[in-house]
Motif scaffolding. Structure first.
Motif, PDB file in Angstrom:
ATOM      1  N   TYR C 128       0.839  -1.203   0.000  1.00  8.27           N
ATOM      2  CA  TYR C 128       0.000   0.000   0.000  1.00  8.27           C
ATOM      3  C   TYR C 128       0.877   1.256   0.000  1.00  8.27           C
ATOM      4  O   TYR C 128       0.549   2.261  -0.637  1.00  8.27           O
ATOM      5  N   LEU C 131       2.430   1.885  -3.417  1.00 12.15           N
ATOM      6  CA  LEU C 131       1.439   2.509  -4.292  1.00 12.15           C
ATOM      7  C   LEU C 131       1.314   3.996  -3.998  1.00 12.15           C
ATOM      8  O   LEU C 131       1.370   4.841  -4.896  1.00 12.15           O
ATOM      9  N   ASP C 132       1.151   4.322  -2.717  1.00 12.53           N
ATOM     10  CA  ASP C 132       0.943   5.728  -2.348  1.00 12.53           C
ATOM     11  C   ASP C 132       2.196   6.573  -2.632  1.00 12.53           C
ATOM     12  O   ASP C 132       2.084   7.780  -2.869  1.00 12.53           O
ATOM     13  N   HIS C 134       4.287   5.837  -5.239  1.00 22.12           N
ATOM     14  CA  HIS C 134       4.288   5.903  -6.707  1.00 22.12           C
ATOM     15  C   HIS C 134       3.299   6.949  -7.209  1.00 22.12           C
ATOM     16  O   HIS C 134       3.597   7.730  -8.123  1.00 22.12           O
ATOM     17  N   ILE C 135       2.120   6.971  -6.613  1.00 23.16           N
ATOM     18  CA  ILE C 135       1.072   7.901  -7.034  1.00 23.16           C
ATOM     19  C   ILE C 135       1.513   9.346  -6.785  1.00 23.16           C
ATOM     20  O   ILE C 135       1.068  10.272  -7.465  1.00 23.16           O
ATOM     21  N   ARG C 136       2.426   9.533  -5.825  1.00 24.68           N
ATOM     22  CA  ARG C 136       2.994  10.857  -5.517  1.00 24.68           C
ATOM     23  C   ARG C 136       4.299  11.111  -6.266  1.00 24.68           C
ATOM     24  O   ARG C 136       5.046  12.036  -5.942  1.00 24.68           O
ATOM     25  N   HIS C 137       4.622  10.255  -7.224  1.00 22.58           N
ATOM     26  CA  HIS C 137       5.823  10.409  -8.047  1.00 22.58           C
ATOM     27  C   HIS C 137       7.122  10.322  -7.251  1.00 22.58           C
ATOM     28  O   HIS C 137       8.120  10.938  -7.617  1.00 22.58           O
ATOM     29  N   MET C 166       3.892  -0.456 -10.410  1.00 21.74           N
ATOM     30  CA  MET C 166       4.147   0.753  -9.600  1.00 21.74           C
ATOM     31  C   MET C 166       5.556   1.291  -9.815  1.00 21.74           C
ATOM     32  O   MET C 166       6.031   2.139  -9.041  1.00 21.74           O
TER      33      MET C 166
END
Lengths: 178, 178, 178, 178
Positions: C128, C131-132, C134-137, C166
């Motif tokens: 998790y 992912l979080d 990766h989503i924030r670059h 990811m």
């Protein structure tokens, strides 16, 4: 150092909400200033981002909001501020331009770290958005003649709060993109 | 209808930051009021949540912040406000009690939907926190004699903004838990 | 290009939660690897950030969590991973290291944009958090021998998801800070 | 106890992205199932919320995304899933339906606390969204025949993760709204 964007707040508006009567004279006064600012920003290649309350309750999109505002009794306050093909759009839930919106993501993807906030109303959405920008370490400029108010005394206090406590640069719109 | 919590903002403090000189007289005035409010809240079984800036730069914890404040020159402003065994703690990054903190999660887990905000300073952290609570549909009460300020005129404007635009109930602390 | 931090997830632990029996053998296997990784990161001057579930229900702080874990039956899994004076701490609500925590703020203030994730468990909190991030670059590296699991098959799938979907770099811990 | 909504993820799609070739056969298989599910949800008065990647880069709106998808080579995968007048829309930045979107606000305003997730792809956006729903204490149901995948083995692992670790109910679409 990143780019500067012009953020146009809540100007795609039918003006049928509470306090609209108090807001209208001030809105009428700032519309030409916002329109001129927008024109200069576009001329300089600065991104223009419309951030607007979602009057459509998650059914409508920004095209529909615009059509509705242009068909209403206050179309003359909306027509001068129409988006062009390069305009960007963010629908907000309420109050701040950052609350539950993709704006922070959009800004970081576009390399924007300085915001010029214009629109309405200065003692509410503009103030809240200036705070949320400051807390995210974005640089904020507020052209005092390009923001409309409902209550003049609270608007004045809001501008002083932004300047003193949120590191915002409060200026005249003529100082920008000229 | 949920529970009401007393939120004590930035009172675990060494008062060595910018503007501390301007803040100290007002802080000294509100400390006994906050202490009395805290006592009544505890007596009524209301949760007391300390939300404090993280002066320790993510190395310290709230126990260390408290020890440092109690060892400093302004211990007399901190000693009356010491946490007890049931106190809850949240460290905040800056400004708002909600910005990058677990407070919203803590409140929802504990069934709290009404906040009484006290502490400092009213025209900054209290104002920002009242907004972030309002935007999340939490009910906010601000006892005006239990919040300290740096600038009296901005504090006054902040209280009017909270009352008029953020649906906050501004009252005297004697109205609460009595 | 920013700095790299070692993020140590949920290793300050009393191991008295659900599924602890299934986790313990895997945890015992990774503790020495995590300890060695931590030592090399510290030797290289890389920040070490402990992110841990808040077992104390918002009353305790990380010092108390550590004391409790060191006084429990599984102290031998905690003692080799003790924080030093430079360690940073973030308490999380549940699951992801970013959910309702100040971690994103801490990272951006410290100029950190690459994370090495170690700890437990790979098919839950590590997945998790990857992912979080990766989503924030943020760039993510996961040393596969420094992450513990409850279910080996889901752990394997989690590592493939992180690598394929990811953008995470999955490697051996010996590849890092050597 | 709140309401249940059907969340349709990333089905307004031109299928010209990476991995689209791998996705198409699975998408073709689930479209009739999603269409039937949508019809039953609407018949029961359950809200249907489309959450879609913002392919238009913050210039387009959902009406334009739909027009573009219906004009493309894979229109047959989109036409059966067209929104009706009551459909709700949320544009997402990337991956999770909650990341930088107003979805959480929309759900809480509408009293929705149970989500049925369908669409694509199960081992990415559906998995991430199930996690982000679970972390927010929303109840999640995933009809396994109404979610498309790119990699069958990762899709299978994702369904087991959702069921085992995120408290999701994995079922057949025939079990829902019948």
């Amino acid at each position: 150092m990143g780019k500067t964007a012009l953020i146009v707040i809540d100007m795609i508006n039918t003006y049928d909400h509470a306090d609209a009567e108090l807001l209208l004279p001030s809105a009428a006064e700032v519309v030409p200033t916002v329109a001129a600012l927008m024109k200069r920003a576009r001329g300089s290649g600065a991104p223009v981002v419309y951030v607007n309350d979602n009057f459509g309750e998650w059914r409508s999109h920004h095209g529909e909001l615009l059509d509705k505002a242009l068909a209403g009794p206050h179309a003359s306050l909306v027509a001068p501020l129409k988006p062009d093909d390069k305009s960007l759009f963010v629908l907000k839930a309420r109050h701040s331009i950052f609350f539950e919106t993709p704006l922070q993501y959009l800004l970081s993807q576009q390399g924007i770290d300085r915001l010029v906030l214009c629109g309405q109303v200065v003692e509410q959405c503009i103030l809240y958005s200036a705070l949320d920008a400051h807390i995210r370490h974005l640089e904020v400029t507020v052209p005092r003649d390009a923001v409309a108010h409902i209550h003049a005394d609270l608007a004045d206090a809001a501008l002083r709060m932004m300047e003193r406590n949120m590191g915002a640069h409060v200026c005249a719109s003529d100082d920008l993109w000229t």
